[in-house]
Design a protein around this motif. Sequence first.
Motif, short mmCIF file in Angstrom:
data_model
loop_
_atom_site.label_atom_id
_atom_site.label_comp_id
_atom_site.label_asym_id
_atom_site.label_seq_id
_atom_site.Cartn_x
_atom_site.Cartn_y
_atom_site.Cartn_z
N HIS A 127 0.73 -1.25 0.03
CA HIS A 127 0.14 -0.22 0.00
C HIS A 127 0.83 1.38 -0.13
N ASP A 128 2.18 1.20 0.74
CA ASP A 128 2.60 2.49 0.99
C ASP A 128 3.43 2.58 -0.30
N ILE A 129 3.90 1.55 -0.90
CA ILE A 129 4.50 1.81 -2.34
C ILE A 129 3.47 2.24 -3.40
N ARG A 130 2.48 1.82 -3.34
CA ARG A 130 1.51 2.38 -4.15
C ARG A 130 0.93 3.64 -3.77
N ILE A 131 0.89 4.15 -2.72
CA ILE A 131 0.79 5.40 -2.31
C ILE A 131 1.91 6.49 -3.03
N ALA A 132 3.16 5.95 -2.74
CA ALA A 132 4.22 6.79 -3.25
C ALA A 132 4.13 6.75 -4.87
N GLU A 133 3.62 5.67 -5.61
CA GLU A 133 3.54 5.83 -6.83
C GLU A 133 2.58 6.95 -7.48
N LEU A 134 1.52 6.75 -6.78
CA LEU A 134 0.28 7.67 -6.90
C LEU A 134 0.56 9.26 -6.50
N LEU A 135 1.32 9.28 -5.75
CA LEU A 135 1.98 10.57 -5.25
C LEU A 135 2.62 11.68 -6.33
N ALA A 136 3.68 10.40 -6.66
CA ALA A 136 4.56 11.16 -7.68
C ALA A 136 3.88 11.34 -9.11
N GLN A 137 2.94 10.60 -9.34
CA GLN A 137 2.10 10.89 -10.64
C GLN A 137 1.16 11.89 -10.30
N LEU A 138 0.71 12.24 -9.19
CA LEU A 138 -0.28 13.47 -8.73
C LEU A 138 0.53 14.55 -9.10
N LEU A 139 1.84 14.59 -8.50
CA LEU A 139 2.82 15.97 -8.70
C LEU A 139 3.16 16.05 -10.19
N ARG A 140 3.31 15.16 -10.84
CA ARG A 140 3.59 15.12 -12.26
C ARG A 140 2.29 15.57 -13.09
N THR A 141 1.26 15.27 -12.80
CA THR A 141 -0.07 15.50 -13.79
C THR A 141 -0.91 16.46 -13.10
N GLN A 142 -0.83 16.56 -11.83
CA GLN A 142 -1.79 17.66 -11.32
C GLN A 142 -3.28 17.09 -11.40
N ASP A 143 -3.50 15.83 -11.51
CA ASP A 143 -5.02 15.07 -11.62
C ASP A 143 -5.59 14.89 -10.52
N SER A 187 4.64 -0.50 12.37
CA SER A 187 3.37 -0.31 11.86
C SER A 187 2.95 1.43 11.73
N ARG A 188 3.48 1.81 13.04
CA ARG A 188 3.34 3.36 13.06
C ARG A 188 3.76 4.11 11.91
N PHE A 189 5.22 3.80 11.69
CA PHE A 189 5.79 4.69 10.42
C PHE A 189 5.02 4.18 9.15
N LEU A 190 4.68 3.03 9.00
CA LEU A 190 3.88 2.84 7.51
C LEU A 190 2.71 3.53 7.41
N GLU A 191 1.88 3.68 8.75
CA GLU A 191 0.76 4.38 8.54
C GLU A 191 0.99 5.77 8.61
N ARG A 192 1.97 6.58 9.25
CA ARG A 192 2.29 7.99 9.06
C ARG A 192 2.51 8.26 7.54
N PHE A 193 3.34 7.33 6.97
CA PHE A 193 3.73 7.57 5.48
C PHE A 193 2.47 8.05 4.71
N GLY A 194 1.26 7.13 4.80
CA GLY A 194 0.06 7.37 4.06
C GLY A 194 -0.68 8.70 4.65
N ASP A 195 -0.51 9.38 5.67
CA ASP A 195 -0.97 10.39 6.33
C ASP A 195 -0.02 11.49 5.69
N HIS A 196 0.96 11.53 5.63
CA HIS A 196 1.68 12.61 4.79
C HIS A 196 1.22 12.94 3.47
N ALA A 197 1.11 11.58 2.81
CA ALA A 197 0.84 11.41 1.37
C ALA A 197 -0.58 12.06 1.10
#
Lengths: 217, 217
Positions: A127-143, A187-197
Amino acid sequence: MRAVFQQELAEVQDRLVEIAELVLDSIRDATTAFNAADVALADKVIAADPNIDELAVELDELAIEILYRQNPVARDLRIVVSALRMSASLERMGDLARHIAQLARRRYPDHVAPEALRDTFTQMTAHDIRIAELLAQLLRTQDVELADQLINGDDAVDTLHASVFATVLGAEWQGEAEQTVDVTLASRFLERFGDHAASIAKKVQYLATGEWVPEEA
Amino acid sequence: MRAVFQQELAEVQDRLVEIAELVLDSIRDATTAFNAADVALADKVIAADPNIDELAVELDELAIEILYRQNPVARDLRIVVSALRMSASLERMGDLARHIAQLARRRYPDHVAPEALRDTFTQMTAHDIRIAELLAQLLRTQDVELADQLINGDDAVDTLHASVFATVLGAEWQGEAEQTVDVTLASRFLERFGDHAASIAKKVQYLATGEWVPEEA
């Protein structure tokens, strides 16, 4: 003057994408290191983190320089101010990837997570990898549709985070205190990662739709 | 125009102090709730947190409005941009106080920390209260000596944080997994609280001494 300014705004966006892609590499490597007890990958993530921090500082300096020289207004101003916020969140995401790698490094050659939790962590890290992929794509496309996904997708990680605690607190849990501590932190670190995204995604959404500056025409 | 602007900058500073004082109340109440298993105080902290969040958002809106209307330069610009960063850190400190209160609430009528760790947590929470006091004072007075104290004072909390882990991982630890999870999270929250304060202190120091905008005369 206007053309220079537009170029500078594009530069801000490019740098956000660049940092987001480095964060994606880090979370991918860190979670692989974590799941597979791969110490070389963990070391790579730990060594790469200062570069992410440095790029975030440089981006901040650029944004402040633009505010200083161009006096942007309305939407342009919002873009520059948002960039300052987003860089701080990206930098924290990089730190969290490093924390995951540090857990993997500390327990090597053992795995951090015991058998009973491997599957949950595999899902959570995917999930976190998917989140980071989506985030990079979001910043690239502003979609903004991607922003919606990131804001709502957060729930899945929260559910997995809760299930780690349920396992650790369950009657069958056999883990030593050391493992209990490590999986709690992981678990806490992985959860916070998504919060920042999600927080970055909210800012992109805001820029597309928001009323941040009430006077804006 | 200039007088209005100076008044607005003073307003930004006043609001930062106001939020810092609310964060001080919250960490004081949250840590008392935590150490004394006082559920009424825990509820008070949890109920107060949305107000801190709201004040942080309002401060951001004010800062962005100032950027928009006044086009500040040089040191004034840095003050306004720093305020945006500081409000985000203060808001997170409020969240961390709420997390501590939520741990106290969840374990009530029990204490979160077992006997063996009470003294360590009492020291750690006293440090966080002291940090919040210094921070409010720093924002009120802009005294860079206080900033130094906050940046260096962080080490004491880090040492206590490490000693919580040493206890939990030690041979004598008798805690259930539930307690291990709770003290791990509590220790992490209390440690992060100081990190945010140090980050704010660094920005105040930067404003007093820094070269954030290279072109500044």
